[in-house]
Enzyme design. Structure first.
Site, PDB file in Angstrom:
ATOM      1  N   CYS A 184       0.171  -8.202   0.587  1.00 13.57           N
ATOM      2  CA  CYS A 184       0.371  -8.865   1.863  1.00 13.57           C
ATOM      3  C   CYS A 184       1.647  -9.688   1.856  1.00 13.57           C
ATOM      4  CB  CYS A 184      -0.822  -9.768   2.174  1.00 13.57           C
ATOM      5  SG  CYS A 184      -2.415  -8.919   2.061  1.00 13.57           S
ATOM      6  N   ARG A 213      -1.341  -8.667   6.639  1.00 14.06           N
ATOM      7  CA  ARG A 213      -2.226  -8.026   5.679  1.00 14.06           C
ATOM      8  C   ARG A 213      -1.973  -6.532   5.516  1.00 14.06           C
ATOM      9  NH1 ARG A 213      -8.642  -6.708   5.757  1.00 14.06           N
ATOM     10  NH2 ARG A 213      -8.917  -6.564   3.497  1.00 14.06           N
ATOM     11  N   ALA A 271      -4.310  -3.948   3.988  1.00 10.31           N
ATOM     12  CA  ALA A 271      -5.716  -3.909   3.586  1.00 10.31           C
ATOM     13  C   ALA A 271      -5.913  -2.906   2.454  1.00 10.31           C
ATOM     14  CB  ALA A 271      -6.590  -3.540   4.776  1.00 10.31           C
ATOM     15  N   GLY A 307      -1.722 -10.211  -3.153  1.00  9.70           N
ATOM     16  CA  GLY A 307      -1.869  -9.728  -4.517  1.00  9.70           C
ATOM     17  C   GLY A 307      -3.176  -9.037  -4.777  1.00  9.70           C
ATOM     18  N   GLU A 308      -3.424  -8.800  -6.042  1.00 13.07           N
ATOM     19  CA  GLU A 308      -4.673  -8.216  -6.512  1.00 13.07           C
ATOM     20  C   GLU A 308      -5.106  -8.966  -7.766  1.00 13.07           C
ATOM     21  OE1 GLU A 308      -6.209  -6.068  -4.797  1.00 13.07           O
ATOM     22  OE2 GLU A 308      -4.632  -5.228  -3.518  1.00 13.07           O
ATOM     23  N   ASP A 345     -11.400  -9.742  -3.080  1.00 11.20           N
ATOM     24  CA  ASP A 345     -10.930 -10.622  -4.148  1.00 11.20           C
ATOM     25  C   ASP A 345     -10.338 -11.901  -3.565  1.00 11.20           C
ATOM     26  OD1 ASP A 345      -8.777  -9.125  -3.110  1.00 11.20           O
ATOM     27  OD2 ASP A 345      -7.607  -9.312  -4.943  1.00 11.20           O
ATOM     28  N   SER A 360       2.750   2.109 -11.407  1.00 12.21           N
ATOM     29  CA  SER A 360       4.110   2.311 -11.885  1.00 12.21           C
ATOM     30  C   SER A 360       4.246   1.904 -13.342  1.00 12.21           C
ATOM     31  CB  SER A 360       5.077   1.481 -11.019  1.00 12.21           C
ATOM     32  OG  SER A 360       6.382   1.500 -11.553  1.00 12.21           O
ATOM     33  N   GLY A 361       5.223   2.477 -14.027  1.00  9.71           N
ATOM     34  CA  GLY A 361       5.450   2.174 -15.440  1.00  9.71           C
ATOM     35  C   GLY A 361       6.418   1.046 -15.690  1.00  9.71           C
TER      36      GLY A 361
END
Length: 620
Positions: A2, A53, A55, A82-83, A106, A382-383
């Site tokens: 977000c 947002r 989602a 974020g997560e 979360d 992603s790496g």
């Protein structure tokens, strides 16, 4: 993922002012690209919070800004980006402590974690995040950023509070903030040092990774809640490899949690291939179908590609090989020179970054790659940061770069940005301006500051001590440049990119692994290769490091130079006051190889767009 923004004014009643709501709306609107799915604001006497947002978790329930009340009285309000990957465990712990939840998000876990643990909640979170909590009981604001700085967060102190936002553009949307850049700001922009906490804009501050900023009536205070620490590594090689693999398995499993389509970014290199292969295994075991993967390529790349010391092999064949090996649903986004030089795309990149990027067609190609990815997925793995963590870059293994009394990437970067033969980025800048900037002196000063931070073990050998310094510089300075780039290019398309190699548990563990162990097989990224070899084809596992691709199309630098010629002929751009007239003429001369001035031309065009689009005031 977000976009967040807000405004705290302790000496004003924002609800009573006609402009309070309109200013907050304008600030929030700047974050639309970060949150295309929904928006909201929370406005009260001294605090205004805005949110856009994207989602990803609990589509219906995770609406923001999110508030919690008790007996009709507001306790706290949260705007969050974020997560948090351990939110299931935290929720269970909070429920055992008596908290009750109304959503599956979360976001709500973070809000209740604050009510339970105060600002110490930051230490309990595993994830990538940047958020602001207004504590209505104490009338104070908390700004929190994740440990590695994956998610951006900026603020600008005001006489009676603060203005903040995920991106600088949200802060600049407030009428009290002007886009002013001083000589030091220009140094920070051009030096490739990425000093934590600094931005090129005067008065606009970056919340440092792993920090909490608290804003009260009495002023602003800052606390560091996480940093790289020097710890004795007691595991042998086999245990170290097994520990890294166990951490990666857990990290990838956690980061596949989403209520929207998810994919991986696959270049065919070791890092992205490892993440894709591990994700494919988790999804297969869960019966969730094949992993979807995406790669970028350029029109004519197979015909125009020439192997060199920096990029010995093209990505395409290796990405296809890995995708076939794991049964991925693989997609290639192919771009051409016209797209990469399109002025509208350059402007989009600039608006996404709020600054001239410095990565030329690599920025535009990443933007266009993510645009293609977003048509089929909302989240991508992603790496990023594996090279910084495991020692993948060539400057980790170049004696001259290791011994240099500056950041090790400074002398190695030009070829990686534009291929062989590219001159320095600053080659078209005015000579007097360059003398005033003294970029080498600025880098030395920032380098000394960074070295003073490095934690050491008392009995380390000179080699181990120096390589710990090189690792620290990469993990706290260079990786920030790439994480910011990836965040801005992805969020400009409403795409969330997750970075498993930035999990702080893995970072702390590998940082303290001896350099001799990190290169036990005489190569780069020895530990990572050993940890994931069983899920990769041998050709991919043994492939030599090749950086993010640049177009090899000879039309690209020629088209760039044509754009610069148009800019010079027009004569109205403010950037012309920053350029050296003779160098500019030489760059445009018919006999000049366009590749030799590619980086300089790119920087000049970026600066021109930035100065015009952002109406920047230069105080040099």
């Amino acid at each position: 993922m977000c976009g967040i923004t807000g405004w705290v004014a302790f000496d004003r009643d924002l609800t009573a002012e006609r402009t309070g709501r309109s200013i907050l709306d304008a600030m929030t609107a700047t974050q639309l690209c970060r949150g295309p799915d929904a928006g909201g604001i929370h406005l009260e006497r001294h605090a205004a919070l805005g949110h856009r947002r994207l989602a990803v978790i609990d589509i219906e329930g995770g609406v923001q800004p999110m508030t919690v009340e008790h007996d009709g009285r507001l306790l706290a309000a949260l705007t969050y980006s974020g997560e948090v990957y351990n939110y299931h465990e935290l929720r269970a712990e909070l429920e055992a402590a008596g908290h009750r939840f109304r959503t599956r998000s979360d976001t709500e876990v973070v809000l209740h974690a604050y009510l339970e643990w105060g600002e110490r909640l930051a230490e309990r979170l595993n994830g990538m995040f940047a958020f602001a909590i207004w504590d209505a009981r104490r009338e104070e604001l908390l700004l929190v950023r994740d440990r590695m700085g994956v998610k951006p967060l900026h603020y600008h102190p005001t006489p009676d509070g603060v203005v903040f936002g995920s991106e600088v553009k949200a802060v600049l949307a407030h009428p009290s903030v002007r886009p002013v850049v001083t000589l030091d700001g220009l140094r920070e922009l051009l030096a490739f040092t990425r000093t934590p906490g600094l931005t090129p804009y005067q008065g606009i501050v970056e919340v440092r990774p792993g920090h909490v900023v608290r804003i009260r009536r009495e002023g602003i205070s800052m606390r560091r809640y996480w940093s790289l620490e020097a710890r004795e590594h007691t595991h042998n090689l086999d245990t170290t490899v097994a520990t890294i693999r166990a951490l990666l398995d857990d990290i990838v499993h956690r980061q596949l949690d989403a209520d929207v389509p998810l994919c991986s970014l696959l270049s065919g290199g070791l890092d992205s291939s490892a993440i894709t292969a591990l994700a494919a295994r988790v999804l297969r075991d869960a019966g969730s179908g094949p992993v979807r993967s995406f790669a970028v390529d350029f029109a004519g790349q197979s015909e125009n590609f020439h192997a060199d010391e920096i990029r010995p092999t093209p990505d395409g064949p290796y990405a296809r090989l890995l995708a076939q090996h794991v049964g991925a649903d693989h997609h290639v986004i192919e771009l051409d020179a016209a797209e990469l030089t399109d002025l509208s795309q350059r402007a989009t990149v600039l608006r996404a970054r709020d600054l001239p990027g410095g990565f030329a067609d690599m920025d535009v190609s990443l933007l266009l790659l993510f645009r293609g990815v977003r048509r089929k997925s909302t989240v991508a793995l992603s790496g990023e940061s594996a090279d910084e963590l495991f020692g993948g870059y060539r400057w980790f293994h170049d004696p001259a770069a290791i011994a240099a009394d500056t950041f090790p990437w400074v002398s190695s970067l030009s070829g990686g940005l534009a291929g062989e033969g590219a001159g320095p980025r600053e080659q078209l800048l005015d000579a007097d301006l360059l003398r005033k900037l003294d970029l080498d002196g600025y880098r030395r000063a920032r380098y000394r500051e960074a070295l003073a931070e490095v934690p050491h073990l008392p009995d380390a050998s000179p080699v181990e001590r120096r390589m710990r310094e090189i690792s620290y510089l990469n993990l706290t300075r260079f990786v920030c440049i790439l994480l910011d780039r990836k965040d801005r290019m992805s969020m400009a398309n409403g795409l969330e990119v997750r970075v498993p190699f930035c999990d702080h548990r893995l970072v702390q563990y590998v940082f303290n692994t001896p350099w001799a162990m990190k290169t036990f097989d005489g190569r780069e990224k020895s530990l990572l290769r050993a940890a994931v070899r069983d899920v990769l084809p041998a050709e991919v596992a043994d492939r030599v490091k090749s950086p993010y691709p640049v177009t090899a199309d000879p039309h690209y630098p020629a088209l760039l130079r044509a754009e610069l010629a148009d800019l010079a002929a027009d004569g109205k751009s403010p950037v012309l006051g920053l350029l050296d007239r003779r160098q500019l003429a030489d760059a445009l001369a018919p006999g000049t190889d366009p590749q030799s001035v590619r980086l300089g031309v790119d920087l000049a065009l970026d600066l021109a767009t930035w100065l015009t689009e952002y109406q920047v005031t230069l105080e040099l």
